[in-house]
Design an enzyme around this catalytic site. Structure first.
Site, PDB file in Angstrom:
ATOM      1  N   GLY A   1       0.832  -1.199   0.000  1.00 17.52           N
ATOM      2  CA  GLY A   1       0.000   0.000   0.000  1.00 17.52           C
ATOM      3  C   GLY A   1       0.860   1.240   0.000  1.00 17.52           C
TER       4      GLY A   1
ATOM      5  N   ASP B   1      -3.514  11.436  12.386  1.00 19.85           N
ATOM      6  CA  ASP B   1      -3.981  10.929  11.083  1.00 19.85           C
ATOM      7  C   ASP B   1      -4.691   9.591  11.244  1.00 19.85           C
ATOM      8  OD1 ASP B   1      -4.451  11.168   8.410  1.00 19.85           O
ATOM      9  OD2 ASP B   1      -2.464  10.523   7.768  1.00 19.85           O
TER      10      ASP B   1
ATOM     11  N   GLY C   1       1.695   7.125   4.416  1.00 22.33           N
ATOM     12  CA  GLY C   1       2.094   8.521   4.382  1.00 22.33           C
ATOM     13  C   GLY C   1       3.529   8.591   3.907  1.00 22.33           C
ATOM     14  N   PHE C   2       3.785   9.306   2.869  1.00 24.88           N
ATOM     15  CA  PHE C   2       5.144   9.606   2.408  1.00 24.88           C
ATOM     16  C   PHE C   2       5.961   8.409   1.979  1.00 24.88           C
ATOM     17  CE2 PHE C   2       3.705  12.795   5.316  1.00 24.88           C
ATOM     18  CZ  PHE C   2       3.759  13.891   4.496  1.00 24.88           C
TER      19      PHE C   2
ATOM     20  N   VAL D   1       5.948   4.161   0.044  1.00 21.68           N
ATOM     21  CA  VAL D   1       5.285   2.943  -0.384  1.00 21.68           C
ATOM     22  C   VAL D   1       5.678   1.835   0.594  1.00 21.68           C
ATOM     23  CG1 VAL D   1       5.043   1.310  -2.269  1.00 21.68           C
ATOM     24  CG2 VAL D   1       5.431   3.724  -2.748  1.00 21.68           C
TER      25      VAL D   1
END
Ligand SMILES: *[C@@H]1O[C@H](CO)[C@@H](O)[C@H](O)[C@H]1NC(C)=O
Ligand SMILES: *[C@@H]1O[C@H](CO)[C@@H](O)[C@H](O)[C@H]1NC(C)=O
Ligand SMILES: *[C@@H]1O[C@H](CO)[C@@H](O)[C@H](O)[C@H]1NC(C)=O
Ligand SMILES: *[C@@H]1O[C@H](CO)[C@@H](O)[C@H](O)[C@H]1NC(C)=O
Ligand SMILES: *[C@@H]1O[C@H](CO)[C@@H](O)[C@H](O)[C@H]1NC(C)=O
Ligand SMILES: *[C@@H]1O[C@H](CO)[C@@H](O)[C@H](O)[C@H]1NC(C)=O
Ligand SMILES: *[C@@H]1O[C@H](CO)[C@@H](O)[C@H](O)[C@H]1NC(C)=O
Ligand SMILES: *[C@@H]1O[C@H](CO)[C@@H](O)[C@H](O)[C@H]1NC(C)=O
Length: 891
Positions: free
Chosen positions: A579, A702, A582-583, A585
């Site tokens: 997936g 987040d 954030g920032f 892979v």
């Protein structure tokens, strides 16, 4: 003498006689052609037209000849005639007028080429089946062409050879199987008054050459697929009297038609027009009839004088009077040409009610405009400066031209202005130092296009990240600021760095090329952070091929070279992607003994920026300090050149998001209510732990289903700590950068940047709503009033009935389950209270949720679920074993 004179005269008369005879012979030969053609015509019509008998067609009813016996006009209108026209009709060289309309003629239309006298062709309302090729060529005198209502014609396109007919005044081809685009030949028809092409299958846009014709009567309505594009050309067609464009796909705003002073009838309904109804339209002196319904028009509702027949319908969303933020936003949208994406969503008179791309603070002031990645053309409106609370303006990745309006420097709250990857030119205005301006990917930026002041570069680019500042800041200021920034960053980096080193006290660290490389790591940190503040600098030449490299693993007593991570992830192959975190892979990796790990590889573009570096460091800092059964464990991290890698435990069942929103695509069975509650309780416990650590409390910032990972037992762990912030002593910190995900942002955070633990409680409340409804926090596919989950769900809360109707269809609860759902729904409402103080803390949330889970497993409360610190989570044994053979690191 007499003889002398008479002889030549006799000779002359003889010559004349011969000439006359031969001329008669020639003429009669030509006329014979006409006679033959007319005989053929008569034969092919059925029933024979009355009055068409005898051998001289010039005597037939409806046929006109000139003095030389040539046929100049044929009129057989409305005679109930059947039959096919002979192609030889094309040989009637003097024909001026052909009137065969309102019959039942079939077959192909004759070629109609090179008939230079032909002025009028009327063949409408017949059953013709095809147009010939060539067709409508060399008709130099043509004035009227009418072939409407021939619906049996094979599809044909208007030939551009029609441009030969420069005398054309009327072209009627409604309902005649036209397709393709309208050729751009109207500059050839200065006298054209009537153009009627309704009920066809024309596509494409209005030709620009319409402006050069004298069209008064324009009917292009009811195209099967629809004409499209903007209709700006209308504003230069000053002779228009009647315009029917309804039932097409025209888009963009209604142009200023103030020059069209003769216009009395304007039908624009059933298109995709957006934007404001121009005021000038309402004041047109002759206007009697205007229909605008079934578009997406916006702004003040138009005020037409009494006596004008107006239909506005109900798909247009007018406001009266418009809120000043609405007025400003519409002006901003106008600079992009009023894109449909905005017109669709921007309805009503309150931009804080779920308008696409707009976020507001709790006072209802617009603070974020996110217009990134829309592919829009247009310019940046100076009216943006009227949104005085604006903090974030994202315009990246569009096709915007023009310059950055100087008025934007008046926005006192502005923190981020991203215009990267457009086609912006001109000087960059001077923003105050707190504003991050990203102008990369605009080749013409800094160049004054109008004055041709080419080379002077107003925007100075920092290696790769393309951040600019204004040229007019003096070099002194730049110099001084760079020094200050460097000093600050070096110091702050050192602090962070020292903390790591100290905490590890060399114990878990594995370094090759130690000091030298650590200098380099430090430098790259500087560069990224500096890039952020936007000052000119040179990237230190980075050669990641240097043999010196740092590989750091934290959290376990092992160290592995970065090559191992490459190996176990199949060299970061696409097939291994789990997936996009954030920032970075996230890749799946498999250790030689089969143990699975997850490796997050920071995007290489972010590792050189402070943004990326900060996330990286934050995640390490947090996760190496916190350990909890419901927080995903970090097993190590690794730095090598520009590579930044984080190694986590692998969570085989993916994310809660996948199980809630994508289970069909993924072939999973939907989560049962019991599983859902268990998962959110796990999450609540993990977050409670984060919030309530004695020394430092952390805020996740987040929380969302894609950051909630599931193990094989369907128990959850919270992941992605890149945005976690420290909240020392329960105080809040004020963020300069809004981070997080739209749909989950607490209003006070979006408004002020103020971060408290209640920001996580809010986001958690949104997750609760998601497990109840199976809907995403933001869902553009739903109607406006439902697309923002929090607003929609909170409206339902008063009524158990509506909660029942809002449930995820896969739940289908029994009575007991429904009770449980209602409790969670109530908790969700509580967690998303507008005022942070009214939201519960996570401890309370755990208290409310626990009994709901215990209902199903009463005796067996999982002790580990309390605040246990799981100190035993390190890299799996297998890895250690494997590693020990590598002999890379002294223990
Ligand atoms: C029409 O006239 C042009 C030139 O006068 C000639 O080249 C062309 O072949 C003619 N076309 C037909 C179909 O007669
Ligand atoms: C098209 O022409 C046919 C034949 O004249 C007529 O019956 C039909 O109503 C016309 N359709 C429209 C949409 O005008
Ligand atoms: C309209 O024309 C397009 C091709 O331009 C064709 O694919 C489509 O089937 C046509 N539609 C009708 C209703 O004739
Ligand atoms: C206005 O337009 C409608 C539909 O186009 C038409 O039926 C009506 O006769 C028109 N009225 C006037 C006054 O032009
Ligand atoms: C912006 O503000 C100025 C002055 O306050 C005002 O004149 C102007 O009309 C405003 N523009 C919009 C689009 O609201
Ligand atoms: C910008 O416009 C060009 C041509 O109009 C188009 O090819 C390109 O995709 C557009 N760029 C973006 C980011 O939409
Ligand atoms: C950028 O805009 C200029 C005019 O300002 C235009 O000439 C140029 O073609 C545009 N470039 C691209 C890539 O669209
Ligand atoms: C500026 O924008 C470019 C293009 O979107 C991006 O690659 C770069 O990372 C941005 N810089 C920063 C510091 O965000």
């Amino acid at each position: 003498m007499e003889e002398d004179e008479s002889r030549p005269s006799k000779r002359l008369s003889l010559l004349l006689t011969i000439a006359a005879l031969s001329s008669i012979l020639r003429l009669s030969a030509a006329a014979t052609t006409d006679d033959d053609v007319m005989a053929k015509l008569a034969k092919s019509l059925w029933p024979a037209p009355s009055g068409w008998s005898g051998t001289n067609p010039c005597e037939w009813t409806g046929v006109t000849c000139d003095s030389s016996g040539h046929v100049t006009a044929i009129n057989l209108a409305a005679k109930s005639l059947s039959g096919e026209l002979p192609p030889e009709l094309n040989q009637l060289s003097r024909l001026k007028s052909l009137s065969l309309q309102h019959n039942r003629l079939s077959g192909a239309i004759p070629p109609l080429t090179n008939l230079t006298s032909l002025q009028q062709i009327s063949i409408e309302s017949n059953h013709f089946s095809a147009v010939p090729s060539p067709f409508l060529v060399g008709l130099a005198s043509l004035q009227t062409l009418s072939l409407s209502d021939n619906p049996n014609l094979l599809p044909w396109t208007l030939p551009s050879t029609l441009a030969d007919s420069t005398t054309l005044t009327s072209l009627y081809a409604d309902n005649s199987s036209l397709f393709g685009s309208i050729p751009d030949i109207f500059g050839s028809f200065p006298n054209l008054q009537n153009l009627r092409l309704s009920y066809n299958n024309l596509t494409g846009s209005l030709p620009a050459s319409f402006a050069k014709s004298g069209i008064q009567n324009l009917w292009l309505n009811n195209q099967a697929q629809g004409l499209s594009g903007r209709v700006d050309v209308l504003s230069s067609m000053s002779q228009l009297t009647q315009v029917w464009l309804h039932k097409n796909q025209f888009s963009g705003p209604i142009p200023d038609m103030s020059a069209c002073t003769s216009l009395f009838d304007l039908s624009l309904r059933n298109n995709e027009f957006t934007g404001l109804v121009p005021n000038s339209l309402t004041t047109l002196p002759k206007l009697a009839n205007v229909s605008l319904e079934n578009n997406k028009l916006q702004g003040p509702s138009p005020n037409f004088p009494k006596g004008v027949l107006v239909s506005l319908g109900n798909t247009n969303t007018f406001c009266n009077p418009c809120d000043s933020q609405v007025t400003t936003l519409l002006e901003i949208s106008g600079a992009f040409g009023y894109p449909m994406a905005l017109a669709d969503s921007w309805s009503g008179n309150d931009p804080c009610k779920g308008w696409k791309s707009v976020s507001c603070d709790s006072n209802g002031a617009v603070i974020v405009l996110n217009f990134g990645k829309q592919g829009w053309a247009g310019t940046i409106s100076p009216a943006i400066a009227n949104l005085s609370a604006l903090t974030t303006l994202l315009l990246n990745e569009n096709n915007l031209t023009g310059s950055i309006p100087p008025s934007l420097t008046k926005l006192a709250q502005l923190k981020i202005l991203d215009v990267s990857n457009n086609n912006i030119s001109g000087k960059v205005p001077v923003f105050s130092s707190g504003v991050m301006v990203n102008t990369s990917g605009n080749p013409l930026i800094g160049k004054d296009v109008e004055s041709g002041e080419g080379s002077s570069s107003g925007g100075m680019t920092v290696g790769g990240s393309g951040l600019t500042t204004s040229k007019s800041i003096s070099r002194w200021v730049i110099g001084a600021t760079i020094v200050a920034a460097v000093v600050f960053l070096v110091v702050s980096w050192l602090v962070i760095y020292k903390r790591f080193v100290k905490r590890r006290s060399g114990k878990y660290m594995c370094m090759k090329g130690s000091r030298k490389r650590s200098e380099q790591l430090k430098k790259s940190g500087d560069v990224g952070a500096k890039g952020y503040s936007g000052y000119e600098s040179e990237l230190p030449s980075q050669s990641s091929a240097e043999n010196s490299s740092i590989q750091v693993y934290d959290g376990g007593n092992v160290a592995i070279p970065v090559q191992v991570l490459r190996e176990v992830t199949n060299n970061f192959s696409e097939g291994n992607i789990l997936g996009q975190g954030g920032f970075g892979v996230v890749y799946k990796g498999q250790l030689p003994d089969g143990t699975q790990i997850a490796v997050k590889r920071m995007e290489s573009t972010t590792t050189t920026s402070s943004k990326g570096l900060n996330e990286f460091q934050a995640e390490i800092a947090v996760l190496s300090r916190v350990r909890h059964r419901h927080l995903v464990a970090l097993n190590g991290f690794c730095v090598d050149g520009n590579e930044r890698l984080l190694v986590y435990e692998y969570m085989p069942q993916g994310t809660l998001g996948q199980h809630l929103f994508k289970y069909r695509e993924l072939g999973l069975s939907p989560l049962a209510w019991k599983q859902r509650v268990t998962i959110v309780l796990d999450v609540a416990r993990g977050v409670e732990y984060l919030h309530s650590l004695a020394q430092q409390s952390f805020i996740h910032r987040d929380l969302k289903p894609s950051n909630i990972l599931l193990g094989d037992d369907m128990r959850a762990k919270v992941s992605d700590f890149g945005l976690v912030r420290n909240a020392p002593d329960g105080k809040y910190s004020v963020e300069t950068r809004l981070a997080g995900t739209f749909g989950y942002l607490a209003p006070e955070y979006a408004a002020t940047g103020k971060v408290t633990t209640k920001v996580d409680v809010f986001a958690f409340g949104v997750v609760l709503m998601e497990i109840i409804t199976g809907r995403k926090a933001l869902d553009d596919t739903l109607p406006d009033e439902e697309s923002h989950l929090v607003s929609w769900f909170r409206r339902l809360l008063n009524n158990r009935n509506s909660i029942g109707k809002s449930l995820d269809l896969s739940l289908d609860p029994d009575e007991e389950t429904f009770e449980s759902i209602c409790k969670v729904a109530e908790l969700a409402g509580h967690c998303t209270a507008r005022e942070p103080l009214q939201r519960p803390d996570m401890g309370h949330v755990v208290t409310v949720l626990s009994p709901l889970v215990d209902q199903w497993k009463p005796a067996n409360r999982d002790e580990e679920d309390s605040f246990d610190m799981d100190r035993h989570m390190s890299l799996p044994q297998a890895l250690q074993k494997w590693q020990s053979s590598e002999d890379t690191r002294p223990q």
